[in-house]
Write an enzyme that holds these catalytic residues in place. Structure first.
Site, PDB file in Angstrom:
ATOM      1  N   CYS A   1      -6.199   0.071   6.827  1.00  0.00           N
ATOM      2  CA  CYS A   1      -6.084   0.624   5.471  1.00  0.00           C
ATOM      3  C   CYS A   1      -7.333   1.443   5.140  1.00  0.00           C
ATOM      4  O   CYS A   1      -8.459   0.925   5.144  1.00  0.00           O
ATOM      5  CB  CYS A   1      -5.920  -0.509   4.458  1.00  0.00           C
ATOM      6  SG  CYS A   1      -5.783   0.044   2.742  1.00  0.00           S
TER       7      CYS A   1
ATOM      8  N   CYS B   1       0.834  -1.193   0.000  1.00  0.00           N
ATOM      9  CA  CYS B   1       0.000   0.000   0.000  1.00  0.00           C
ATOM     10  C   CYS B   1       0.870   1.245   0.000  1.00  0.00           C
ATOM     11  O   CYS B   1       1.973   1.251   0.545  1.00  0.00           O
ATOM     12  CB  CYS B   1      -0.917  -0.021   1.226  1.00  0.00           C
ATOM     13  SG  CYS B   1      -2.086   1.365   1.286  1.00  0.00           S
TER      14      CYS B   1
ATOM     15  N   ASP C   1       0.375   3.800   1.712  1.00  0.00           N
ATOM     16  CA  ASP C   1       0.290   4.429   3.031  1.00  0.00           C
ATOM     17  C   ASP C   1       1.690   4.765   3.549  1.00  0.00           C
ATOM     18  O   ASP C   1       2.588   3.917   3.548  1.00  0.00           O
ATOM     19  CB  ASP C   1      -0.421   3.483   4.003  1.00  0.00           C
ATOM     20  CG  ASP C   1      -0.829   4.163   5.303  1.00  0.00           C
ATOM     21  OD1 ASP C   1       0.073   4.635   6.021  1.00  0.00           O
ATOM     22  OD2 ASP C   1      -2.033   4.189   5.606  1.00  0.00           O
TER      23      ASP C   1
ATOM     24  N   HIS D   1      -2.201  -3.922   5.014  1.00  0.00           N
ATOM     25  CA  HIS D   1      -2.013  -3.506   6.413  1.00  0.00           C
ATOM     26  C   HIS D   1      -3.361  -3.224   7.053  1.00  0.00           C
ATOM     27  O   HIS D   1      -4.285  -2.705   6.415  1.00  0.00           O
ATOM     28  CB  HIS D   1      -1.097  -2.272   6.506  1.00  0.00           C
ATOM     29  CG  HIS D   1      -1.698  -1.013   5.947  1.00  0.00           C
ATOM     30  ND1 HIS D   1      -2.331  -0.085   6.734  1.00  0.00           N
ATOM     31  CD2 HIS D   1      -1.753  -0.538   4.683  1.00  0.00           C
ATOM     32  CE1 HIS D   1      -2.755   0.908   5.986  1.00  0.00           C
ATOM     33  NE2 HIS D   1      -2.417   0.662   4.734  1.00  0.00           N
TER      34      HIS D   1
ATOM     35  N   ARG E   1       2.812   5.021   6.378  1.00  0.00           N
ATOM     36  CA  ARG E   1       3.199   4.327   7.611  1.00  0.00           C
ATOM     37  C   ARG E   1       3.710   2.917   7.363  1.00  0.00           C
ATOM     38  O   ARG E   1       4.019   2.192   8.317  1.00  0.00           O
ATOM     39  CB  ARG E   1       2.010   4.283   8.575  1.00  0.00           C
ATOM     40  CG  ARG E   1       1.470   5.638   8.976  1.00  0.00           C
ATOM     41  CD  ARG E   1       0.117   5.528   9.643  1.00  0.00           C
ATOM     42  NE  ARG E   1      -0.900   5.033   8.713  1.00  0.00           N
ATOM     43  CZ  ARG E   1      -2.167   4.789   9.059  1.00  0.00           C
ATOM     44  NH1 ARG E   1      -2.555   4.979  10.318  1.00  0.00           N
ATOM     45  NH2 ARG E   1      -3.025   4.347   8.162  1.00  0.00           N
TER      46      ARG E   1
END
Length: 216
Positions: A101, A42, A44, A98, A46
């Site tokens: 999400c 992803c 993302d 994750h 993080r």
């Protein structure tokens, strides 16, 4: 224009730290990359692949998009897979979702987010495919289970690309794995979706779906 000098300072400090540990690191890295892994994850912020796996630059090839989706018409993703498999000869493709999400959460409840709704349609298809399973699960856990089911389905999509199929037909050493990363504790969960040949896909798929039904 915003001041980005702190980022440049961070870069210099990072490069100096790496060089202090290994003076030849960057010269060797510049000559070639020989990663054993392709990470499809992803976008993302993080979920950084190198840090999570403890790997240095040059040790993992990375492709990221919203909600780690693999679509057979996405030439961006397919080009990365082809380069990794055919040229770099990676041995492992890691499809990594994750928990938490936002893309999966939006797809779960049909929440509109804008242009990305068209991309998240692929995850809605996963939700509809597994609607009966998700109905069995307490509402508060459905987002986590859909994260897992999405990873499982994307592993299937990777395995069914012509790139991976042709690699297996040539007996190339290549396995595809489905993982989920937890933001809460920094740990990766192996969903048991590990496929190293076309004959393993069906059994691995149904075992992983059953595992998700019980709760990972």
């Amino acid at each position: 224009m915003s001041d980005l000098s702190h980022l440049l300072a961070n870069n210099r400090a990072w490069a100096a730290e790496i060089t202090a540990r290994d003076p030849q690191f960057f010269s060797a890295l510049a000559r070639q990359q020989t990663p054993q892994y392709l990470w499809i994850g992803c976008a993302d912020s993080r979920v950084p692949a190198n840090e999570i796996t403890g790997l240095l630059p040059g040790e993992i090839f990375v492709h990221r998009n919203i909600a780690n989706v693999v679509v057979h018409t996405d030439l961006n993703c397919l080009s990365v897979v082809q380069f990794a498999v055919d040229l770099l000869k990676v041995r492992h493709i890691l499809v990594v979702g994750h928990y938490g999400c936002a893309g999966v959460a939006a797809a779960l409840v049909n929440r509109r987010v804008g242009l990305a709704d068209n991309w998240l349609r692929h995850i809605q298809d996963v939700r509809l495919k597994h609607a009966a399973l998700l109905e069995e699960i307490p509402e508060g856990l459905r987002s986590e289970r859909l994260v897992e089911l999405n990873v499982i389905e994307q592993v299937v999509n990777v395995c069914q690309t012509t790139i991976v199929e042709e690699a297996w037909a040539k007996n190339q050493d290549l396995a595809v794995h489905g993982w989920v990363y937890a933001l809460q504790d920094g740990l990766i969960r192996d969903l048991g979706m590990n496929v190293s040949g076309p004959g393993e896909l069906s059994n691995s798929y149904w075992a992983s779906v059953a595992h998700t039904r019980r709760g990972a």
